[in-house]
Structures are given as structure tokens and as C-alpha cells.
Write a protein that holds these residues in place. Structure first.
Motif, PDB file in Angstrom:
ATOM      1  N   TYR A 181      14.114  32.032  32.286  1.00  0.00           N
ATOM      2  CA  TYR A 181      13.229  31.744  33.411  1.00  0.00           C
ATOM      3  C   TYR A 181      13.295  30.251  33.728  1.00  0.00           C
ATOM      4  CZ  TYR A 181      11.039  35.832  31.131  1.00  0.00           C
ATOM      5  OH  TYR A 181      10.786  37.040  30.524  1.00  0.00           O
ATOM      6  N   TYR A 185      10.905  27.376  35.778  1.00  0.00           N
ATOM      7  CA  TYR A 185       9.632  27.039  36.405  1.00  0.00           C
ATOM      8  C   TYR A 185       9.675  25.554  36.779  1.00  0.00           C
ATOM      9  CZ  TYR A 185       7.673  31.236  34.129  1.00  0.00           C
ATOM     10  OH  TYR A 185       7.407  32.526  33.710  1.00  0.00           O
ATOM     11  N   GLN A 241       6.806  22.166  37.422  1.00  0.00           N
ATOM     12  CA  GLN A 241       5.428  21.702  37.395  1.00  0.00           C
ATOM     13  C   GLN A 241       5.356  20.388  38.159  1.00  0.00           C
ATOM     14  OE1 GLN A 241       3.712  20.660  33.579  1.00  0.00           O
ATOM     15  NE2 GLN A 241       1.636  20.869  34.366  1.00  0.00           N
ATOM     16  N   GLY A 271      -0.180  17.413  38.521  1.00  0.00           N
ATOM     17  CA  GLY A 271      -1.521  17.988  38.652  1.00  0.00           C
ATOM     18  C   GLY A 271      -1.557  19.467  38.941  1.00  0.00           C
ATOM     19  N   GLN A 272      -0.410  20.106  38.884  1.00  0.00           N
ATOM     20  CA  GLN A 272      -0.348  21.536  39.199  1.00  0.00           C
ATOM     21  C   GLN A 272       0.020  22.345  37.971  1.00  0.00           C
ATOM     22  OE1 GLN A 272      -1.163  22.608  42.400  1.00  0.00           O
ATOM     23  NE2 GLN A 272      -1.673  20.435  42.598  1.00  0.00           N
ATOM     24  N   GLY A 273      -0.153  23.648  38.086  1.00  0.00           N
ATOM     25  CA  GLY A 273       0.315  24.543  37.039  1.00  0.00           C
ATOM     26  C   GLY A 273       1.806  24.778  37.177  1.00  0.00           C
ATOM     27  N   LEU A 274       2.342  25.594  36.315  1.00  0.00           N
ATOM     28  CA  LEU A 274       3.758  25.911  36.375  1.00  0.00           C
ATOM     29  C   LEU A 274       4.000  26.919  37.487  1.00  0.00           C
ATOM     30  CD1 LEU A 274       3.250  24.869  33.393  1.00  0.00           C
ATOM     31  CD2 LEU A 274       5.328  26.136  32.828  1.00  0.00           C
ATOM     32  N   PHE A 328       6.676  29.533  39.158  1.00  0.00           N
ATOM     33  CA  PHE A 328       7.871  30.330  38.870  1.00  0.00           C
ATOM     34  C   PHE A 328       8.946  30.093  39.921  1.00  0.00           C
ATOM     35  CE2 PHE A 328      10.611  33.730  37.842  1.00  0.00           C
ATOM     36  CZ  PHE A 328      10.858  34.481  38.987  1.00  0.00           C
ATOM     37  N   LEU A 347      11.066  23.222  34.065  1.00  0.00           N
ATOM     38  CA  LEU A 347      10.979  23.820  32.728  1.00  0.00           C
ATOM     39  C   LEU A 347      11.761  25.122  32.676  1.00  0.00           C
ATOM     40  CD1 LEU A 347       7.226  23.077  32.429  1.00  0.00           C
ATOM     41  CD2 LEU A 347       8.826  22.403  30.654  1.00  0.00           C
ATOM     42  N   PHE A 390       9.401  27.864  25.750  1.00  0.00           N
ATOM     43  CA  PHE A 390       9.787  26.828  26.700  1.00  0.00           C
ATOM     44  C   PHE A 390      10.556  25.685  26.060  1.00  0.00           C
ATOM     45  CE2 PHE A 390       7.692  27.763  30.742  1.00  0.00           C
ATOM     46  CZ  PHE A 390       6.850  28.799  30.387  1.00  0.00           C
ATOM     47  N   GLY A 391      11.452  25.099  26.856  1.00  0.00           N
ATOM     48  CA  GLY A 391      12.045  23.814  26.506  1.00  0.00           C
ATOM     49  C   GLY A 391      11.105  22.690  26.898  1.00  0.00           C
ATOM     50  N   ASP A 392      11.543  21.457  26.644  1.00  0.00           N
ATOM     51  CA  ASP A 392      10.698  20.301  26.939  1.00  0.00           C
ATOM     52  C   ASP A 392      10.825  19.833  28.387  1.00  0.00           C
ATOM     53  OD1 ASP A 392      11.015  18.780  23.642  1.00  0.00           O
ATOM     54  OD2 ASP A 392       9.586  20.239  24.442  1.00  0.00           O
ATOM     55  N   GLY A 422       7.303  20.778  26.194  1.00  0.00           N
ATOM     56  CA  GLY A 422       7.105  22.036  26.889  1.00  0.00           C
ATOM     57  C   GLY A 422       5.886  22.769  26.375  1.00  0.00           C
ATOM     58  N   GLY A 471      -2.303  29.096  35.626  1.00  0.00           N
ATOM     59  CA  GLY A 471      -3.362  28.266  36.155  1.00  0.00           C
ATOM     60  C   GLY A 471      -2.928  26.804  36.096  1.00  0.00           C
ATOM     61  N   LYS A 472      -3.805  25.926  36.615  1.00  0.00           N
ATOM     62  CA  LYS A 472      -3.464  24.509  36.676  1.00  0.00           C
ATOM     63  C   LYS A 472      -3.732  23.775  35.367  1.00  0.00           C
ATOM     64  CE  LYS A 472      -3.993  23.819  41.645  1.00  0.00           C
ATOM     65  NZ  LYS A 472      -4.594  22.988  42.706  1.00  0.00           N
TER      66      LYS A 472
END
Lengths: 113, 113
Positions: A33, A35, A37, A40-43, A45, A91, A104-106, B43, B104-105
């Protein structure tokens, strides 16, 4: 290493240039996957690969974004003609046969000047 | 429109006390939920998950509660430790245990010694 590996960790480029981001998933994980970011936001897709199935591209924000996964392992996310709004942390995650959880990776921190 | 909402951007708790992080969702098709923890420049790391057939799942100091009728879940950390200080993301998926996640954020938790 045993985890998801992403490179580069940081990328600074000029607006209008193309960039390639790489993800090496956990060995044996068939699902991968991408993603992003933004500050100030979420991840958010972007795209999902599962085995040999056609990828789920429903999250790609524009046709400037594309990704491929060669040999069912390493994946490359390409952003063409970069814009300042593309600045974000990108990500990558992988999972075993598409099952949760995703690992997840970094990330790659992309900055467009 | 945000499908997964974490309405508290930050939370501060004293060491040893309980931390409660909340998450609301709007999509009734969501049937699997996860919590991730994220340190700066790393991550997200998977913490705990819950299927919609359950209302509680516990793992050591971490417990997740799901209230389907209210479309609400919460993560309880007890006792809280300074090392728990991080950003916590709630995530959901509508494909059973597979597929991409909607995040979510995040809530930034600070645990004071």
C-alpha cells in the motif's frame, strides 16, 4: 532488515520535476500500500497492490501519480511534473495476503520548492 | 468528507493515570478498526485492533472499546507511561480484515512524569 524499507528518506526537488520513491516490503508480504500524510492531516490512501491482481488505484489524486510493483516485491511511486501541494510524507505499508495489520516503513519526506 | 474523526488534536495525562483517546466514524460499512502509534520521523506502528463482531479487545495496558450503535471507539491506556507520548491514529476498513485503511487525523498524547 525485517521491516518495510523506503528510500530516499528525504527528497527535495524543484517544482515541475519528476520524482521516484521506492518501497521494499517485508519478505513474503503479498499486499503493498502507498499512503501520504500532508502536514496536520491523517494518512491518505493512494494505491494498493495485492498479489497478481490489478491494483486498486482509487486513491491516486491525479494522473501525475503512478505506481508499479515489479516481480511482486519492490514498488516505485512516481510523481510527474511535481507541484508544491505534492509536498508530504509518502508512506508505504505491506501485509501478509492483504490481512491486517499493515506494517509501515518510515516514509519519504518529499519537499517541492 | 471525513469518514474517521479524531476530534481531540491533543491530550495531556499524568504518568500512571488512564489515557482515553476517542474516535468516531460515519461509514456504517466499516467492520474492522485499528489503532496505530507514531513517533516523529518514524512510520506508524500497529497497536491493537478490533472486529465489529466484538465490543472490547485487550492487550496488556491497551484496551479498545467499540460502540457500533454510536459509531464510536476508544483506546484506553492504563497506566500511562512517558514512553506512550506519541501521535495515535485511529483507522478503519470496510472489507473485513483486508483492504486499504481510512485514517483519522490523529491525537497527540503527552504523558507527563
Amino acid at each position: 532488515g525485517a521491516g518495510v524499507s523506503q528510500s530516499p528518506s528525504n527528497k527535495v526537488t524543484e517544482k515541475g520535476k519528476d520524482v521516484e520513491l521506492r518501497c521494499d516490503p517485508i519478505s513474503g508480504h503479498t499486499a503493498l500500500y502507498w499512503y501520504r500524510q500532508s502536514l496536520g492531516q491523517g494518512l491518505e490512501f493512494l494505491i494498493y497492490f495485492q498479489g497478481n491482481s490489478a491494483p486498486d488505484k482509487s486513491g491516486l489524486p491525479s494522473d501525475r501519480f503512478s505506481a508499479e510493483r515489479t516481480g511482486g516485491s519492490v514498488s516505485t511511486l512516481t510523481i510527474q511534473r511535481t507541484q508544491q501541494e505534492d509536498s508530504a510524507v509518502y508512506l508505504c505499508a505491506s501485509s501478509y495476503r492483504g490481512e491486517q495489520p499493515q506494517h509501515f516503513g518510515d516514509g519519504t519526506r518529499l519537499s517541492i520548492l | 468528507d471525513q469518514q474517521v474523526k479524531q476530534n481531540s488534536p491533543s491530550l495531556s495525562v499524568q504518568e500512571g493515570r488512564i489515557s482515553i483517546l476517542n474516535c468516531d466514524y460515519t461509514n456504517s460499512m466499516f467492520d474492522y478498526f485499528l489503532w496505530y502509534k507514531k513517533y516523529p520521523a518514524e512510520g506508524p506502528t500497529f497497536l491493537i485492533s478490533i472486529s465489529s463482531i466484538k465490543d472490547k479487545n485487550e492487550d496488556g495496558r491497551f484496551t479498545v472499546f467499540l460502540n457500533k450503535s454510536a459509531k464510536h471507539l476508544s483506546l484506553h491506556i492504563v497506566p500511562s507511561q512517558p514512553g506512550d507520548s506519541a501521535v495515535y491514529f485511529c483507522a478503519a476498513t470496510a472489507r473485513g480484515s483486508q483492504g486499504n485503511l481510512i485514517f483519522g487525523k490523529g491525537t497527540k498524547l503527552s504523558v507527563k512524569p
